[in-house]
Motif scaffolding. Sequence first.
Motif, PDB file in Angstrom:
ATOM      1  N   LYS A  22      -8.688  37.884 -19.013  1.00  0.00           N
ATOM      2  CA  LYS A  22      -7.734  39.111 -18.729  1.00  0.00           C
ATOM      3  C   LYS A  22      -7.121  38.863 -17.208  1.00  0.00           C
ATOM      4  O   LYS A  22      -6.094  39.205 -17.186  1.00  0.00           O
ATOM      5  CB  LYS A  22      -8.790  40.309 -18.452  1.00  0.00           C
ATOM      6  CG  LYS A  22      -9.275  40.791 -20.100  1.00  0.00           C
ATOM      7  CD  LYS A  22      -8.117  41.610 -20.563  1.00  0.00           C
ATOM      8  CE  LYS A  22      -8.775  42.483 -21.838  1.00  0.00           C
ATOM      9  NZ  LYS A  22      -9.754  43.382 -21.404  1.00  0.00           N
ATOM     10  N   THR A  68      -2.794  38.730 -17.279  1.00  0.00           N
ATOM     11  CA  THR A  68      -2.289  40.165 -16.760  1.00  0.00           C
ATOM     12  C   THR A  68      -1.549  39.951 -15.410  1.00  0.00           C
ATOM     13  O   THR A  68      -1.830  39.027 -14.718  1.00  0.00           O
ATOM     14  CB  THR A  68      -3.678  40.995 -16.436  1.00  0.00           C
ATOM     15  OG1 THR A  68      -4.526  41.082 -17.554  1.00  0.00           O
ATOM     16  CG2 THR A  68      -2.974  42.368 -16.009  1.00  0.00           C
ATOM     17  N   ILE A 108      -8.297  46.794 -15.858  1.00  0.00           N
ATOM     18  CA  ILE A 108      -8.694  45.557 -16.908  1.00  0.00           C
ATOM     19  C   ILE A 108     -10.216  45.106 -17.001  1.00  0.00           C
ATOM     20  O   ILE A 108     -10.482  44.160 -17.544  1.00  0.00           O
ATOM     21  CB  ILE A 108      -8.058  44.441 -16.872  1.00  0.00           C
ATOM     22  CG1 ILE A 108      -7.892  43.778 -15.395  1.00  0.00           C
ATOM     23  CG2 ILE A 108      -6.609  44.534 -17.033  1.00  0.00           C
ATOM     24  CD1 ILE A 108      -7.675  42.521 -15.176  1.00  0.00           C
TER      25      ILE A 108
END
Length: 461
Positions: A203, A207, A216
């Motif tokens: 993630k 991101t 997240i």
Amino acid sequence: MSEEGTETLEREDEGYALDARTVAAIRLAVAAGDSARLGELLEPLHPADVADLLEQVDSAHRREILLLGASFLTGDILSEIDESIREEVIEFLPQDVLADAVRDLESDDVVDLLEDLDPPQQEFILDALEDADRVAVERALSYPEFSAGRLMQREVVMAPEHWTVGETIDHLRANKKTLPDQFYHVIVVDPRLRPVAYVTLGKILSTKRSVKLARIQEDSFRTIPVDQAESEVAYAFNQYHLISAPVVDDDGRLVGVITIDDAMTVLDEEHEEDILRLAGVGEGSLSDRVVETTRQRFPWLFVNLITAIIASVVIAQFEAAITQVVALAVLMPIIASMGGNAGTQSLTVAVRALATKDLTGSNVWRVVRREVTVGLINGAIFALVMGAVGLVWFGSIDLGLVIAVAMVLNLAVAALAGILIPVTLDKLGVDPALASGTFVTTVTDVVGFFAFLGLASAVLL
């Protein structure tokens, strides 16, 4: 087919086992005293394969390999070696080699290494560590054995909850030398160092830099108390599909992290222990010496002898019946064998279900009803078979009827005992894998012989 193609097929056939030709080549190199050749052969091997090699050879060959190739032994190999020979390997290693090996390990692996060693060896390894690493390891050793505190590693990657993805990435790059060799999450903490969430590396990398970590974070976040039993930790990882989990102290502050590889090692050890205990062989391994193996197996063989004597006492009560109807002596082993096998089947299911927490107080009677029903159905089927055998073999309808009824009773009781005995032992705080087998066998033998010989005395005499 080319020689290269043949070799590829041979390796595929062998799967992931240590290649037999490599083992033979290593033996030749050791016999020739060729250290350089030994290094060439060991270098491409995974640490687990080198550990397997040391476990598979006897003590004399193991020492020859270590004498010639000690410099190739790494910390990862030491952590993979079975506990039964680890102390022997460490004793034989030069101190400088041992010191270099343990410095490469993370704190949880050092703790695992130290747990089974004598105090002098422990002290030497602790002295070889950097001051910060030594403090971390000693702190871990202060926690109860088989607890999360022993299992966790102190190297933790964390970030304040107000950080963005960009700040986190910059922090990781700036501190790359102090990061663990492997990690899966960045643990998000509050100002008091209490974990509040974690974020996967995937993630973070996918991101935008401006996004807050709080946006997240993973839903699977769970914390583990530092004094939690490692068996419970392994269960949590398996049950909730965790990759890593932060460990917290009594105040909820972050003190370490447990990763999936360590949790699965515990789970494998639990399963292996259950299998060995069900067979009454303790915690033995192929590397154990004769004396140690004998010591582990003797107690349960002795218990087995006592239970066999109990069954024999039951048989002795029907000596007159056996003397008059010799066929009873011929058919008795069938009753005992079928009851023992049926009981073992139910027992194995119960012990496994207890270990995975699938068998609980809320469903135990449903499982009992199912197992008894299965026992009755199988008993009825085999009763027809043995009734026919008794009629054809000995020409006696009454004898066929006796063994048929005894078969139904024994298989039903075996199924019942196979569930209730491990459940009862578990309630009493006794490991069901350790003692259930002996009790189940005793119950099936005693009930089987009593039912068969008692019915025979009533019907045939």
